[in-house]
Write an enzyme that holds these catalytic residues in place. Structure first.
Site, PDB file in Angstrom:
ATOM      1  N   TYR A   1       0.756  -1.282   0.304  1.00  0.00           N
ATOM      2  CA  TYR A   1       0.124  -0.228   0.320  1.00  0.00           C
ATOM      3  C   TYR A   1       1.106   1.559  -0.182  1.00  0.00           C
ATOM      4  CZ  TYR A   1      -3.911  -3.365   1.601  1.00  0.00           C
ATOM      5  OH  TYR A   1      -4.842  -4.082   1.893  1.00  0.00           O
TER       6      TYR A   1
ATOM      7  N   LYS B   1       3.431 -14.946   2.182  1.00  0.00           N
ATOM      8  CA  LYS B   1       3.589 -15.992   0.715  1.00  0.00           C
ATOM      9  C   LYS B   1       4.541 -15.565   0.364  1.00  0.00           C
ATOM     10  CE  LYS B   1       0.956 -17.207  -2.767  1.00  0.00           C
ATOM     11  NZ  LYS B   1       0.239 -19.020  -2.747  1.00  0.00           N
TER      12      LYS B   1
ATOM     13  N   ASP C   1      -2.709 -18.059   1.914  1.00  0.00           N
ATOM     14  CA  ASP C   1      -3.720 -18.657   0.955  1.00  0.00           C
ATOM     15  C   ASP C   1      -4.448 -19.956   2.174  1.00  0.00           C
ATOM     16  OD1 ASP C   1      -1.139 -19.579   0.406  1.00  0.00           O
ATOM     17  OD2 ASP C   1      -2.575 -20.227  -1.366  1.00  0.00           O
TER      18      ASP C   1
ATOM     19  N   ASP D   1      -4.456  -6.345   6.277  1.00  0.00           N
ATOM     20  CA  ASP D   1      -6.034  -5.982   5.746  1.00  0.00           C
ATOM     21  C   ASP D   1      -7.291  -6.944   5.668  1.00  0.00           C
ATOM     22  OD1 ASP D   1      -8.153  -3.718   4.851  1.00  0.00           O
ATOM     23  OD2 ASP D   1      -6.462  -3.168   3.108  1.00  0.00           O
TER      24      ASP D   1
ATOM     25  N   ASP E   1     -10.257  -8.306   8.041  1.00  0.00           N
ATOM     26  CA  ASP E   1     -11.672  -8.841   8.143  1.00  0.00           C
ATOM     27  C   ASP E   1     -12.779  -9.674   7.380  1.00  0.00           C
ATOM     28  OD1 ASP E   1     -11.728  -5.686   7.802  1.00  0.00           O
ATOM     29  OD2 ASP E   1     -12.422  -5.479   6.247  1.00  0.00           O
TER      30      ASP E   1
END
Ligand code: NAD
Length: 359
Positions: free
Chosen positions: A141, A191, A224, A248, A252
């Protein structure tokens, strides 16, 4: 103990819930013999209306000299014009930057009394108690990004995930220290099979854990797989640390486990200076001014404030127990009951929390 707390009520239901959390903090201060000094400042849409700026300088100055900050929410349809010079959310991004808040903490705790509000089965979520540490100021980001026009008429866009050793070290250390005070377990999510930035996370995190926290049970999970594990075995996690974008998305996803937005607090912390505490929900313009907003997320955020910024563990735990007692006694706000069922308003449910605190 004497502490300065800045209140940033913001927009929509923000003032309604923040003022109830203030009453809870005042009650706990009285019960435990602390002095809390409150001051209220502008942020978000209301600040744009008053000053043209979503984070006026006076707010920044007050926040920097506070011990902790309690925020409601910002935003609403009044300030949604895409052509506007500034937006309420700009205030949030700026205050995080001004205070160097690089860690976002989100506890995901299910309440036994609300298990049936969750979209997941009771037997899967019962006993869930996860504390997420999401890196907040680096990664995809904030890395270099761009958009270019190609000769063949296409556009080409890129965003880059960038992390330095010290950015990973400081959040892994913070998360590990929290794990020591909980169930002594830390999961790092990355990852690393694909991303170079994740491979840095994996190396740095493994070194910190081996050298500084050898007694913590430590594991790594690919992002994942984590998306699946959160829905199939949430109770197996204690503290989870991860980079900005993965955090993020995962937080959520995890916020659905307890079943209601109105119950979830969060905190943003830096290495020193005040922490910022808030509910994860927004300004809920659809119910603002009706007196029916659930204040419990903000009340639980005030418990986090006592624990993480003021070091008042017993006081924090007292608030959390009071909230549990109120739910156990069957008290609910409108968001926690089926449509048409009786419910309590914002002030009335807070009265029950205050009564439970005084027992
Ligand atoms: P929202 O969280 O405000 O509301 C989503 C739904 O949940 C609404 O139906 C609302 O009534 C309900 N809800 C939320 N909090 C509640 C509470 N405490 N008690 C009872 N019901 C509650 O999300 P949204 O509608 O997507 O966004 C509304 C505004 O809030 C937007 O302007 C958005 O940008 C802003 N927002 C701000 C923050 C923040 O300040 N950190 C976070 C998210 C959204």
């Amino acid at each position: 103990m004497q502490s300065k707390i800045v209140l940033l009520p913001g927009d929509g239901i923000g003032p309604e819930v923040v003022h109830q959390a203030q009453r809870v903090l005042e009650t706990i201060a009285k019960r435990f013999g602390h002095q809390l000094q409150f001051s209220e400042h502008l942020i978000g849409g209301i600040a744009i209306d008053a000053t043209g700026d979503a984070l006026p300088d006076a707010t920044t100055v007050a926040c920097k000299s506070a011990d902790a900050i309690l925020l409601g929410a910002v935003g609403g349809p009044k300030w949604d014009d895409p052509n506007a010079k500034t937006r309420p959310e700009a205030g949030l991004l700026k205050i995080r930057k001004e205070l160097g808040l690089f860690a976002n903490l989100r506890p995901i705790v299910t309440f036994d009394e609300l298990l049936d509000s969750s979209p997941l089965k009771r037997e899967i979520i019962e006993g869930t108690d996860i504390l997420f540490y999401r890196e907040l100021t680096g990664g995809l980001y904030f890395g270099p990004s761009g958009l270019e026009e190609l000769a063949d008429g296409q556009q080409r866009a890129f965003s880059t995930a960038v992390y330095t050793t010290s950015e990973v070290e400081r959040i892994v250390r913070m998360a590990a220290l929290a794990a020591q005070k909980r169930r002594n377990k830390l999961t790092m999510v990355d990852k690393a099979n694909v991303l170079e930035a994740s491979r840095l996370w994996r190396r740095v995190s493994a070194r910190i854990m081996k050298e500084e926290f050898p007694s913590i049970e430590y594991d790594v999970v690919l992002v994942d797989s984590m998306a699946m594990h959160l829905l199939s075995r949430p109770t197996s996690f204690d503290v989870v640390v991860t980079s900005n974008m993965f955090g993020d998305i995962l937080t959520d996803e995890a916020s659905m486990l307890p079943g209601s937005l109105g119950m979830l607090p969060s905190a943003s912390l830096g290495s020193d200076g005040p922490g910022l505490y808030e509910p994860i929900h927004g300004s809920a313009p659809d119910i603002a001014g009706k007196g029916i907003a659930n204040p419990l997320a903000t009340i639980l955020a005030s418990a986090m404030l006592l624990r993480h910024s003021l070091g008042l563990e017993a006081e924090a735990a007292a608030i959390e127990s009071a909230v549990k007692a109120v739910l156990a006694a069957g008290h609910r706000t409108a968001d926690l009951v089926r449509k048409g069922q009786p419910s309590l308003g914002t002030v009335a449910i807070t009265e029950h929390v205050l009564a439970a605190l005084s027992v």
